[in-house]
Design a protein around this motif. Structure first.
Motif, PDB file in Angstrom:
ATOM      1  N   GLU A  28       0.796  -1.153   0.215  1.00  0.00           N
ATOM      2  CA  GLU A  28      -0.209   0.161   0.379  1.00  0.00           C
ATOM      3  C   GLU A  28       1.173   1.023  -0.204  1.00  0.00           C
ATOM      4  N   GLY A  29       1.924   1.147   0.374  1.00  0.00           N
ATOM      5  CA  GLY A  29       2.378   2.176   0.947  1.00  0.00           C
ATOM      6  C   GLY A  29       3.192   2.522  -0.699  1.00  0.00           C
ATOM      7  N   TYR A  30       4.016   1.545  -0.611  1.00  0.00           N
ATOM      8  CA  TYR A  30       4.642   1.647  -2.079  1.00  0.00           C
ATOM      9  C   TYR A  30       3.535   2.376  -2.975  1.00  0.00           C
ATOM     10  N   ALA A  31       2.542   1.751  -3.657  1.00  0.00           N
ATOM     11  CA  ALA A  31       1.120   1.971  -4.587  1.00  0.00           C
ATOM     12  C   ALA A  31       1.276   3.978  -4.078  1.00  0.00           C
ATOM     13  N   SER A  32       1.338   4.113  -2.892  1.00  0.00           N
ATOM     14  CA  SER A  32       1.114   5.859  -2.363  1.00  0.00           C
ATOM     15  C   SER A  32       2.281   6.638  -2.672  1.00  0.00           C
ATOM     16  N   GLY A  33       2.949   5.899  -3.137  1.00  0.00           N
ATOM     17  CA  GLY A  33       4.794   6.929  -3.317  1.00  0.00           C
ATOM     18  C   GLY A  33       4.867   7.228  -1.961  1.00  0.00           C
ATOM     19  N   MET A  34       4.165   6.442  -1.101  1.00  0.00           N
ATOM     20  CA  MET A  34       5.304   6.620  -0.051  1.00  0.00           C
ATOM     21  C   MET A  34       6.228   5.796   0.099  1.00  0.00           C
ATOM     22  N   ALA A  51      11.202   6.578   3.414  1.00  0.00           N
ATOM     23  CA  ALA A  51       9.644   6.820   2.653  1.00  0.00           C
ATOM     24  C   ALA A  51      10.284   8.368   2.660  1.00  0.00           C
ATOM     25  N   LYS A  52       8.874   9.124   2.165  1.00  0.00           N
ATOM     26  CA  LYS A  52       8.951  10.979   1.973  1.00  0.00           C
ATOM     27  C   LYS A  52       7.713  10.731   2.267  1.00  0.00           C
ATOM     28  N   GLY A  53       7.672  11.795   2.527  1.00  0.00           N
ATOM     29  CA  GLY A  53       6.279  12.728   2.706  1.00  0.00           C
ATOM     30  C   GLY A  53       5.852  13.946   3.463  1.00  0.00           C
ATOM     31  N   ALA A  54       5.085  14.257   3.659  1.00  0.00           N
ATOM     32  CA  ALA A  54       5.349  14.965   5.884  1.00  0.00           C
ATOM     33  C   ALA A  54       5.375  14.134   6.646  1.00  0.00           C
ATOM     34  N   ARG A  55       6.447  14.146   7.604  1.00  0.00           N
ATOM     35  CA  ARG A  55       6.200  13.332   8.942  1.00  0.00           C
ATOM     36  C   ARG A  55       4.893  13.081   9.833  1.00  0.00           C
ATOM     37  N   GLU A  56       4.392  13.952   9.820  1.00  0.00           N
ATOM     38  CA  GLU A  56       2.528  13.771  10.208  1.00  0.00           C
ATOM     39  C   GLU A  56       2.644  11.922  10.016  1.00  0.00           C
TER      40      GLU A  56
END
Length: 94
Positions: A28-34, A51-56
């Protein structure tokens, strides 16, 4: 960029009981791009996730891991500002 370091708190036979659900969560994390990369530590004492994205958002994602929900692993979340990369990985820079 975030580095999530997982350290198992239970024997490997217990880890393996939750492995399929953990892998589905990773997908799921790969599919979302995170999630950008993941793998086991050697020796097998836990794992690492890039992982990438906002910390929260990354923290919320980590809390949904079946390993976290079932008390299988502890997590350490480290934010990294990459300033240099190998050729082809420039997109990882902060």
């Amino acid at each position: 960029m975030f580095l999530l370091s997982l350290t198992y708190k239970v024997p490997l036979d217990v880890v393996d009981q939750h492995l399929d659900a953990h892998v589905a969560w990773l997908k799921e994390g790969y599919a979302s791009g995170m999630v950008l990369a993941s793998g086991r530590k050697v020796p097998r004492s836990g794992g690492v996730i890039f992982a990438k994205g906002a910390r929260e958002a990354v923290e919320a994602y980590a809390r949904r891991d079946p390993f976290a929900l079932n008390g299988v692993a502890d997590y350490t979340l480290t934010e990294v500002n990459l300033t240099m990369t190998a050729e082809g990985l420039e997109g990882l820079k902060g």
